[in-house]
Motif scaffolding. Sequence first.
Motif, PDB file in Angstrom:
ATOM      1  N   UNK A 138      32.654  18.318  21.843  1.00 15.13           N
ATOM      2  CA  UNK A 138      33.051  16.980  22.297  1.00 15.13           C
ATOM      3  C   UNK A 138      32.091  16.494  23.386  1.00 15.13           C
ATOM      4  N   UNK A 139      31.827  17.398  24.343  1.00 15.15           N
ATOM      5  CA  UNK A 139      30.934  17.077  25.468  1.00 15.15           C
ATOM      6  C   UNK A 139      29.516  16.771  24.938  1.00 15.15           C
ATOM      7  N   UNK A 140      29.057  17.554  23.958  1.00 13.90           N
ATOM      8  CA  UNK A 140      27.715  17.330  23.396  1.00 13.90           C
ATOM      9  C   UNK A 140      27.628  15.972  22.694  1.00 13.90           C
ATOM     10  N   UNK A 141      28.723  15.576  22.027  1.00 16.52           N
ATOM     11  CA  UNK A 141      28.732  14.273  21.347  1.00 16.52           C
ATOM     12  C   UNK A 141      28.648  13.139  22.373  1.00 16.52           C
ATOM     13  N   UNK A 142      29.324  13.317  23.516  1.00 20.14           N
ATOM     14  CA  UNK A 142      29.231  12.317  24.591  1.00 20.14           C
ATOM     15  C   UNK A 142      27.796  12.222  25.105  1.00 20.14           C
ATOM     16  N   UNK A 143      27.181  13.399  25.277  1.00 20.21           N
ATOM     17  CA  UNK A 143      25.796  13.429  25.764  1.00 20.21           C
ATOM     18  C   UNK A 143      24.863  12.740  24.777  1.00 20.21           C
TER      19      UNK A 143
END
Length: 402
Positions: free
Chosen positions: A272-277
Amino acid sequence: MNQDFDIIIVGGGAAGFFTAINIVEKNPKLKVALLERGAEVLQKVRISGGGRCNVTHACFEPNELVKYYPRGEKELRGPFHQFSSGDTIEWFEKHGVELKIEDDGRMFPVSNSSQSIIDCFLEATQKLGIKVLTGQSVQSIFKKENVWKIETQNENYIAEKLILATGSNPKIWEILQTYGHAIVSPVPSLFTFNIKDARIKELPGVAAQVTVKVKDTKLESTGPLLITHWGMSGPAVLKLSAWGARILHDKNYQFTILVNWLNDVDATDAEKKLKELKQEHAKKAVSKKSPFDFPNRLWESLVLASGIETETKWADLSKTQLQNLSNQLTNATFQVNGKSTFKEEFVTAGGIDLKEINFKTMESKLHENLYFAGEIVNIDAITGGFNFQNAWTSGFILANAI
């Protein structure tokens, strides 16, 4: 000729000295001798903590303190209520050695030198008239009526009470077996993991806060992990090696570990965090800067291991690459192939079976007037001053009992 004493202590290390001093301080009339097989006493104290002597740990609650002992947790609860880290600090202050607490809780002499502890012990034994005899390697022990006869290669000693503080000395363990004591066979504790892996090859000196597990076991630990030339070290790994001493020995030190470089973030949250990045930094190269709380070099290595080229931009990451990356971050597998001993802090798991010791007095349950102090028993701890604390506590309780 026999040399007669009230009490003989075998082993001129931390536990032996501390026991001797406490006995004679409480009972100045007793004639006490310390036998050491080497030419020098207190050798392990000298080299411990990089020559600074990690005397104890600033953990003052006995029920918390016992949690640092993979073997001995249950047995030490009572003893630590009698003599704990706070008592150790007070004892050394009374004997002229002030201790200080470091950020990680370890405690050292203010002087930063183990010589302060050695001098303190040597002065005390001299002042109290305790005989310190070096070059005395015990060959045999006999029990006659109500005395113990101890033979070294060049002397015979007789004593009413015998205290063994010989650490992991196999010869003494063998002698004890002839007296019916069960010895839990020694295996190494506290070691680092040998790992050859492209991901960490260029990263010696890099450290991160991680959770690390041994695959197919319940072993897990959290803390700083340090990448070294030969693999992985640091508190997280050393803790795992102590708690897993038996299991990893049985695996012949060939096993798989899973490292979560994000500590407590799981794969789903990481993705999820990587998709935000990916949204935020679309135009930037993925490998350039670590978005997490660990060094850039490690980030770059994990990005490459996920099949992402150095120049790839966040916007261009495929779904598979994102999954690979979140997997490398939270569930990276490494093959461990062998171990290395951690500096000089060599500790073994093993020793006299704890069921055969009375922890109110440290006396053998099988033989009257036979006592044990320190690492000769099947107690060991993780690194951080805990093994010494066991030596001080067992010595103190023993001295009280006598």
